[in-house]
Design a protein around this motif. Structure first.
Motif, PDB file in Angstrom:
ATOM      1  N   ASP A   1       2.903  -1.604 -16.404  1.00  0.00           N
ATOM      2  CA  ASP A   1       3.071  -1.088 -17.767  1.00  0.00           C
ATOM      3  C   ASP A   1       4.056  -1.947 -18.563  1.00  0.00           C
ATOM      4  OD1 ASP A   1       1.314   0.950 -17.251  1.00  0.00           O
ATOM      5  OD2 ASP A   1       2.864   2.434 -16.792  1.00  0.00           O
ATOM      6  N   PHE A   2       5.116  -2.358 -17.883  1.00  0.00           N
ATOM      7  CA  PHE A   2       6.152  -3.149 -18.558  1.00  0.00           C
ATOM      8  C   PHE A   2       5.584  -4.474 -19.069  1.00  0.00           C
ATOM      9  CE2 PHE A   2       9.650  -6.103 -18.897  1.00  0.00           C
ATOM     10  CZ  PHE A   2      10.667  -5.344 -19.446  1.00  0.00           C
ATOM     11  N   THR A   3       4.862  -5.179 -18.211  1.00  0.00           N
ATOM     12  CA  THR A   3       4.312  -6.485 -18.605  1.00  0.00           C
ATOM     13  C   THR A   3       3.212  -6.341 -19.659  1.00  0.00           C
ATOM     14  OG1 THR A   3       2.830  -6.375 -16.683  1.00  0.00           O
ATOM     15  CG2 THR A   3       4.859  -7.643 -16.437  1.00  0.00           C
TER      16      THR A   3
ATOM     17  N   LEU B   1       0.805  -1.222   0.000  1.00  0.00           N
ATOM     18  CA  LEU B   1       0.000   0.000   0.000  1.00  0.00           C
ATOM     19  C   LEU B   1       0.839   1.274   0.000  1.00  0.00           C
ATOM     20  CD1 LEU B   1      -2.703  -1.075   2.616  1.00  0.00           C
ATOM     21  CD2 LEU B   1      -2.927  -1.067   0.126  1.00  0.00           C
ATOM     22  N   LYS B   2       2.138   1.145   0.251  1.00  0.00           N
ATOM     23  CA  LYS B   2       2.999   2.325   0.308  1.00  0.00           C
ATOM     24  C   LYS B   2       3.145   2.967  -1.072  1.00  0.00           C
ATOM     25  CE  LYS B   2       5.727   0.702   4.259  1.00  0.00           C
ATOM     26  NZ  LYS B   2       7.065   0.275   4.729  1.00  0.00           N
ATOM     27  N   GLN B   3       3.307   4.281  -1.080  1.00  0.00           N
ATOM     28  CA  GLN B   3       3.388   5.029  -2.329  1.00  0.00           C
ATOM     29  C   GLN B   3       4.577   4.587  -3.187  1.00  0.00           C
ATOM     30  OE1 GLN B   3       1.125   7.006  -3.520  1.00  0.00           O
ATOM     31  NE2 GLN B   3       2.275   7.510  -5.372  1.00  0.00           N
ATOM     32  N   LYS B   4       5.709   4.361  -2.534  1.00  0.00           N
ATOM     33  CA  LYS B   4       6.909   3.942  -3.268  1.00  0.00           C
ATOM     34  C   LYS B   4       6.682   2.597  -3.955  1.00  0.00           C
ATOM     35  CE  LYS B   4      11.918   3.514  -2.711  1.00  0.00           C
ATOM     36  NZ  LYS B   4      13.052   3.558  -1.754  1.00  0.00           N
ATOM     37  N   THR B   5       5.996   1.702  -3.241  1.00  0.00           N
ATOM     38  CA  THR B   5       5.697   0.386  -3.816  1.00  0.00           C
ATOM     39  C   THR B   5       4.736   0.526  -4.989  1.00  0.00           C
ATOM     40  OG1 THR B   5       5.894  -0.540  -1.589  1.00  0.00           O
ATOM     41  CG2 THR B   5       4.967  -1.965  -3.280  1.00  0.00           C
ATOM     42  N   LYS B   6       3.758   1.412  -4.832  1.00  0.00           N
ATOM     43  CA  LYS B   6       2.773   1.625  -5.895  1.00  0.00           C
ATOM     44  C   LYS B   6       3.445   2.125  -7.181  1.00  0.00           C
ATOM     45  CE  LYS B   6      -1.315   0.991  -3.744  1.00  0.00           C
ATOM     46  NZ  LYS B   6      -2.377   0.086  -4.216  1.00  0.00           N
ATOM     47  N   ILE B   7       4.462   2.963  -7.007  1.00  0.00           N
ATOM     48  CA  ILE B   7       5.172   3.496  -8.180  1.00  0.00           C
ATOM     49  C   ILE B   7       5.868   2.358  -8.939  1.00  0.00           C
ATOM     50  CG2 ILE B   7       7.119   4.934  -8.918  1.00  0.00           C
ATOM     51  CD1 ILE B   7       6.397   6.826  -6.578  1.00  0.00           C
ATOM     52  N   ILE B   8       6.533   1.480  -8.178  1.00  0.00           N
ATOM     53  CA  ILE B   8       7.220   0.347  -8.815  1.00  0.00           C
ATOM     54  C   ILE B   8       6.208  -0.617  -9.427  1.00  0.00           C
ATOM     55  CG2 ILE B   8       8.669  -1.682  -8.385  1.00  0.00           C
ATOM     56  CD1 ILE B   8      10.196  -0.041  -6.348  1.00  0.00           C
TER      57      ILE B   8
END
Length: 235
Positions: A206-208, A193-200
């Motif tokens: 998008d990559f997949t 749920l963390k913002q940093k995790t959401k960014i990754i």
């Protein structure tokens, strides 16, 4: 062949020193012997060249038959990787939309939260190709279109797959590191749920989603090569 050339050369020498024959007779005999030698050498060269071409053609055909099997295995492996990318994309998309309320609801229903990624490492059967190419025999494939497609597949298409998977590995490694960076007793789902995790996660999503085309192109190209090889076999 060498013995024949020596024999006729001796005849020329003998005729040149034959005092019983006139110059005209000598010239006639010598010319005949020279023609025999030239014909014998030319025939020998032609037979050697013909034999070499037959041998090269056989090697090329054997290679192409084996390559079909390699490509069929590649197709299976590429399709399997594509499925894993699909699965990863679904899991990551699900994780992106998780909220504390959704997590509590899933736990209350004793369901498992699929927020992980899948390892991808497509095995490409390129040993036969590399061996054939390194032996300098790649140009013995007579059909230029088939030869060019094979070269394109192994030198352009497959390296692109390798690049995609290396990038995927780096991206997912960052995600795994984040999941493991929390405290030992911390709920891993809270890390999601963390913002940093959401960014990754957004990056992986998008990559997949947008990097499945290289696999589709590789599968299509492999099938086209197999089709062309089949045409060559049926000629």
């Amino acid at each position: 062949m060498q013995d024949e050339i020596i024999k006729h050369s001796k005849k020329i020498y003998s005729e040149m020193n034959n005092k019983k024959h006139s110059f005209k007779e000598k010239a006639k005999e010598v010319f005949a012997e020279i023609l025999i030698i030239v014909f014998a050498v030319s025939l020998s060269i032609w037979l050697h060249s013909w034999s070499e071409e037959r041998h090269e053609h056989k090697d090329a055909q054997t290679f192409l038959i084996g390559l079909k099997e390699d490509l069929q295995n590649d197709i299976s492996n590429l399709e399997e990787t594509k499925k894993k990318l699909d699965k990863t994309q679904q899991q990551i998309s699900f994780a992106l939309h998780l909220t504390p309320k959704k997590i509590d609801s899933i736990k209350a229903n004793h369901q498992q939260i699929q927020s992980g990624t899948n390892l991808i490492n497509t095995i490409v059967n390129n040993g036969r190709y590399e061996g054939f190419k390194s032996s300098g025999k790649i140009n013995t494939i007579e059909n230029q279109n088939v030869r060019n497609e094979i070269l394109s597949y192994y030198q352009q298409t497959i390296p692109q797959i390798v690049h995609v998977e290396a990038s995927y590995d780096k991206l997912t490694s960052k995600y795994v590191d984040l999941l493991l960076s929390g405290k030992e007793d911390e709920d891993i789902n809270k890390t999601v749920l963390k913002q940093k995790t959401k960014i990754i996660l957004s990056g992986i999503n998008d990559f997949t989603k947008y990097n499945q085309k290289p696999y589709e192109d590789a599968i299509k190209q492999a099938r086209e090569i197999i089709k062309e090889i089949d045409k060559e076999e049926n000629k």
